[in-house]
Design a protein around this motif. Structure first.
Motif, short mmCIF file in Angstrom:
data_model
loop_
_atom_site.label_atom_id
_atom_site.label_comp_id
_atom_site.label_asym_id
_atom_site.label_seq_id
_atom_site.Cartn_x
_atom_site.Cartn_y
_atom_site.Cartn_z
N GLY A 75 0.72 -1.17 0.05
CA GLY A 75 -0.10 0.11 -0.06
C GLY A 75 0.77 1.25 -0.13
O GLY A 75 0.43 2.10 -0.79
N TYR A 76 1.81 1.21 0.91
CA TYR A 76 2.90 2.39 0.87
C TYR A 76 3.43 2.59 -0.32
O TYR A 76 3.77 3.61 -1.09
N THR A 77 3.89 1.09 -1.06
CA THR A 77 4.65 1.44 -2.62
C THR A 77 3.84 2.16 -3.45
O THR A 77 4.04 2.97 -4.21
N ALA A 78 2.55 1.88 -3.33
CA ALA A 78 1.38 2.41 -4.53
C ALA A 78 1.43 3.77 -4.17
O ALA A 78 0.96 4.53 -5.13
N GLN A 79 1.35 4.30 -2.83
CA GLN A 79 1.34 5.68 -2.60
C GLN A 79 2.52 6.36 -3.21
O GLN A 79 2.47 7.62 -3.71
N ALA A 80 3.73 5.63 -3.33
CA ALA A 80 5.18 6.43 -3.61
C ALA A 80 5.01 6.40 -5.23
O ALA A 80 5.57 7.38 -5.85
N LEU A 81 4.43 5.45 -5.92
CA LEU A 81 4.42 5.25 -7.19
C LEU A 81 3.08 6.04 -7.78
O LEU A 81 3.20 6.26 -9.03
N ARG A 82 2.06 6.58 -7.06
CA ARG A 82 0.94 7.05 -7.81
C ARG A 82 1.13 8.17 -8.55
O ARG A 82 2.05 8.95 -8.17
N PRO A 83 0.62 8.38 -9.69
CA PRO A 83 0.61 9.51 -10.40
C PRO A 83 -0.02 10.75 -9.70
O PRO A 83 -0.65 10.65 -8.93
N ALA A 84 0.69 11.98 -9.96
CA ALA A 84 0.00 13.07 -9.36
C ALA A 84 -1.41 13.32 -9.53
O ALA A 84 -1.99 13.12 -10.84
N GLY A 85 -1.80 13.83 -8.64
CA GLY A 85 -3.43 14.03 -8.42
C GLY A 85 -4.20 13.02 -8.21
O GLY A 85 -5.58 13.23 -7.76
N VAL A 132 -13.51 8.47 -7.94
CA VAL A 132 -12.41 7.86 -7.77
C VAL A 132 -11.34 8.22 -6.80
O VAL A 132 -11.03 7.98 -5.86
N VAL A 133 -11.07 9.62 -7.39
CA VAL A 133 -9.68 10.20 -6.80
C VAL A 133 -10.02 10.68 -5.66
O VAL A 133 -9.22 11.08 -4.68
N ALA A 134 -11.34 11.32 -5.48
CA ALA A 134 -11.68 12.54 -4.27
C ALA A 134 -11.81 11.36 -2.98
O ALA A 134 -11.72 9.97 -3.12
N GLY A 137 5.31 8.92 -7.72
CA GLY A 137 5.87 8.76 -8.90
C GLY A 137 5.56 9.64 -10.10
O GLY A 137 4.34 10.19 -9.98
N PRO A 138 6.18 9.56 -10.99
CA PRO A 138 5.81 10.30 -12.25
C PRO A 138 4.60 9.70 -13.13
O PRO A 138 4.20 8.57 -12.81
N GLY A 139 4.36 10.22 -14.21
CA GLY A 139 3.35 9.62 -15.13
C GLY A 139 2.13 10.54 -15.35
O GLY A 139 2.11 11.57 -15.58
N ILE A 140 1.01 9.76 -15.40
CA ILE A 140 -0.29 10.43 -15.98
C ILE A 140 -0.73 11.32 -14.90
O ILE A 140 -0.96 11.07 -13.59
N GLU A 141 -1.26 12.41 -15.37
CA GLU A 141 -1.98 13.41 -14.48
C GLU A 141 -3.52 13.12 -14.40
O GLU A 141 -4.17 12.39 -15.42
N ALA A 142 -4.17 13.03 -13.22
CA ALA A 142 -5.55 12.74 -13.34
C ALA A 142 -6.57 13.70 -14.05
O ALA A 142 -6.21 14.92 -14.11
N ASP A 143 -7.55 13.37 -14.34
CA ASP A 143 -8.43 13.98 -15.04
C ASP A 143 -9.55 14.34 -13.91
O ASP A 143 -10.49 13.49 -13.71
N PRO A 144 -9.55 15.65 -13.69
CA PRO A 144 -10.46 15.91 -12.40
C PRO A 144 -11.79 15.57 -12.71
O PRO A 144 -12.63 15.23 -11.91
#
Length: 641
Positions: free
Chosen positions: A416-426, A637-639, A624-631
């Motif tokens: 779970g913590y690894t996923a937090q570190a890998l997650r794309p911005a947003g 999902v993101v909120a 982590g780098p990568g895809i920006e979220a589409d707000p």
């Protein structure tokens, strides 16, 4: 169905004439290397009997007594699936045991009249045989020559195993000679006897596995009607490998196929070694089949009601009380504390989504996906009540089981913590964490509710290295896929078990999609929406943790030590980390490079940040780098739920 067909009276062995003592020989019902079964008429009682005799006549009184003693002992066992012997005696220097023909016909005769039984029928019959074998093995008795002709079946479908210990091929443990002097001879003899009983029981279970193959395929295994002879051709004694073919009279479900193939696995350690274990797997499959789509859930519901999903960690309820009592305590800090306890996290998600589904989801509301939102909905009093209602650690688990569950929890938290570190911005860190944890829900439930079976699953998934004396480059035996291993042990898929429970808690289709790990045998495609991004990120984190721990697990298995969290709260030790190379990180980075923009360095740094968070409990800072979220598309999902 091919096999040993019923023979006519003209085919009787030359040693026996038309009559056998007072019995009139009517028909040879079957024979193997170790035994033969005759249908006879007893004129004294005007009744037909089924006689089982050794294939080879005992050569002297001592050999005769060695045959009679275990047979008479076994004949006293009373079980619904053991055919009661009506007579154990000797006639013309041939020992025999007689069973009433009214109990049924032999399985050979039945299959001649009713070929190609359905998989459910076949499994039901084998379950009855395993019930009898388990009872006999626990009484210190084995069959030694399980064959179609040693099974009786009646019109109601009841199967009975007859003629325990009647084979002329069974070995007798011999007293150990004087090599180990100074040791009590009685102790050595007892040890040899127990070892012989265990080995005989394992051979019975293997024979039952070949019986299952025979019933499912409609043909003898390796074209050998004598199951005992077929067993000698399997590895490691022989060289033949047996797998259930794809062309069978009836389609074979994947779960049942995995169970059947485990019976004849190339490695002894991967096979069923006890009748009870084999029986539990088949019964689990039958129950899941009978219950249909909701089978995995129904199998778990009673346990969920009695002991909960997971036990609460020690002291968690008191810590929640203290934090809730503090004025101005920030919700984020309370949520961070609760997230450390999977039992309380799951209970809050279950409670708020059950109410949420019943009350507002019809109006289009999304499920609650964060602990922060759960606290806002039910309040601190609701959190207290949920914490106080949980089963205290370790619940019904033994000390070993509790240690294994704690280790698995730490491993899941690390993912779970690894996923937090890998997650794309947003993307919300708490949502990413919970999705990653819920991808392990079935594993956590299996470890808690079925600890022995889960250990078997883990054992099957571990590969077998090549022998030490094997030539360089010799490949080892790969471990099983998790789905195959869980099918083979539980009769159900662990992933499906987790999904069924999540659905029961009120999590909708979108969440169920996210908490299914990506199949490792398929390439990772570009995400279509934010739910795909979360699913992919969680899958990458789980795979990264699995890959990073794999060498340590292999070393642990070789040393015979159980899973256990390290002193730093479950993070691998420095020695373990030093033993791991960059290959796992590289493979995970390559697999997710296109979809998440991962590199081996990013994976390495994310794992390091996750270990630090697991050790200290502080939030993960790396992103982590990568895809920006589409707000616009991602809001449900993101909120925060």
């Amino acid at each position: 169905m091919t096999g040993n067909p019923p023979s006519t009276a003209s085919e009787r062995p030359s040693q026996l004439g038309r009559n056998f003592g007072r019995f009139e020989l009517l028909q040879l019902l079957g024979k193997s290397q170790g035994s033969m079964v005759w249908l006879v008429n007893d004129p004294l009682i005007q009744q037909q009997l089924v006689l089982t005799l050794p294939r080879v006549q005992p050569v002297d009184p001592m050999a005769l007594e060695r045959w009679l003693k275990p047979v008479r002992h076994a004949a006293r066992l009373d079980h619904p699936n053991l055919a009661q012997g009506v007579e154990v005696d000797v006639q013309e220097h041939w020992p025999y045991i007689a069973v009433d023909r009214a109990n049924g016909v032999t399985m050979t005769e039945w299959l001649t009249l009713h070929p190609n039984p359905s998989p459910n029928e076949s499994v039901g019959w084998v379950c009855q045989v395993l019930e009898a074998l388990a009872f006999a093995h626990e009484a210190g008795t084995a069959h030694h020559d399980l064959q179609l002709h040693s099974l009786l079946i009646n019109d109601a479908g009841r199967v009975q195993l007859m003629a325990l210990s009647t084979s002329s091929n069974q070995g007798t443990p011999q007293p150990t000679d004087g090599v180990r002097r100074g040791v009590d001879q009685a102790v050595l003899v007892e040890a040899d006897t127990l070892r012989a009983q265990r080995e005989a029981a394992e051979r019975d279970v293997l024979a039952c596995g070949l019986l299952l193959h025979l019933l499912l395929t409609g043909a003898p295994v390796l074209d050998e009607p004598d199951i005992s002879k077929a067993m000698l051709r399997l590895t490691p004694v022989g060289r033949d490998l047996v797998r259930l073919p794809w062309s069978t009279p009836h389609p074979i479900p994947e779960a049942l196929r995995a169970i059947a193939n485990r019976c004849t696995a190339s490695q002894d350690r991967q096979r069923y070694l006890s009748a009870r274990t084999f029986l539990r797997a088949l019964q689990g499959w039958l129950e899941a089949e009978a219950l249909g789509r909701d089978g995995p859930l129904e199998l778990m519901l009673d346990r969920l009601r009695t002991v909960g999903a997971l036990p609460a960690l020690p002291g968690m309820s008191a810590r929640v009380e203290r934090m809730a009592a503090m004025e101005g305590q920030h919700v984020d800090e309370i949520a961070r504390l609760i997230l450390q306890d999977m039992a309380l996290s799951f209970e809050l998600l279950r409670e708020v989504n059950s109410v949420h589904v019943q009350g507002t989801q019809a109006a289009g509301s999304a499920p609650v996906l964060t602990i922060r939102r759960s606290i806002a909905l039910i309040g601190l009093n609701g959190v207290r009540q949920a914490a106080n209602g949980l089963r205290l650690w370790p619940g019904p688990l033994s000390e070993t089981g509790a240690k294994a569950l704690r280790s698995l929890m730490d491993r899941v938290r690390l993912a779970g913590y690894t996923a937090q570190a890998l997650r794309p911005a947003g993307y919300d860190a708490e949502v990413v964490y919970l999705v990653t944890v819920l991808q392990n829900l079935g594993r956590l439930l299996a470890q808690y509710h079925f600890p022995d079976e889960f250990e078997q699953i883990r054992h099957l998934m571990q590969g077998v290295p090549p022998p030490a004396d094997a030539p360089a480059g010799t490949p080892g035996v790969p471990g099983w896929a998790e789905a195959d291993a869980s099918f083979a042990v539980l009769g159900i898929d662990i992933e499906a078990l987790g999904s069924a429970v999540a659905r029961h808690w009120g999590l909708g289709d979108e969440m169920l999609h996210m908490i299914r790990r990506l199949p490792k045998d398929l390439p990772v495609r570009m995400p279509d929406d934010d739910s795909d991004v979360l699913r992919i990120t969680a899958s990458a984190a789980n795979e990264a943790v699995d890959a990073s721990l794999m060498p340590a697990i292999a070393s642990r298995d070789a040393a015979g030590t159980p899973d256990a969290p390290a002193d730093n709260g479950g993070a691998p030790s420095n020695a373990a980390r030093g033993s791991r190379g960059s290959v796992p990180r590289t493979s995970v980075a390559q697999r997710y490079a296109r979809s998440l923009g991962l590199t081996p360095r990013i994976v390495q740094e994310s794992l390091a940040a996750a270990r630090e968070a697991l050790r200290t409990g502080a939030p993960v800072q790396t992103s982590g780098p990568g895809i920006e979220a589409d707000p616009a598309a991602a809001q449900p999902v993101v909120a925060a739920g």
